[in-house]
Write a protein that holds these residues in place. Structure first.
Motif: not given
Length: 124
Positions: A49-59, A105-108, A6-10
């Motif tokens: 909110d500077g985020r992507v609505d869903e994880p970019l990749l998961e599972g 793992g969670h890679y934010h 996941s990511t977010h941008v400020l």
């Protein structure tokens, strides 16, 4: 539950989340069995909110190896009304490469960005 990216941008110049930044996520391979042959995972855009609505990749889709997030920051700053003087930001496209060692793992990977610089870190 599997891992995720996941990511977010400020926008540190504007003091707010960066809405509308285009992002691509690419898998570059594991460097051993895959070599390094880029595979585009997807293209995304940040919300208000500077985020992507869903994880970019998961599972189960998350594999060990090298990934690259590419942030199209220049387009964002060229269209920012409070930065009308920025016609040619020095950091037009910002690539961030990182390693996934644990598929659970969670890679934010957040991006703090301004027309003249940026920084990142492993978030939670």
């Amino acid at each position: 539950m599997g891992g995720r990216i996941s990511t977010h941008v400020l926008d540190t110049a504007g003091g707010k989340p960066a809405e509308g930044i285009a992002i691509t996520l690419t898998y570059l391979g594991d460097g051993e069995t895959d070599g390094y042959s880029p595979i585009l995972i997807g293209t995304f855009s940040t919300n208000s909110d500077g985020r992507v609505d869903e994880p970019l990749l998961e599972g189960e889709s998350l594999k060990r190896g090298t990934y690259e997030l590419l942030f199209m920051a220049g387009d964002y700053f060229r269209s920012a009304p409070y930065l009308s003087q920025v016609s040619d930001p020095i950091f037009d496209r910002i690539p961030i490469r990182f390693e996934v060692a644990d598929e659970s793992g969670h890679y934010h990977v957040p991006l703090l960005v301004a027309p003249g610089g940026f920084s990142t870190y492993r978030g939670s």
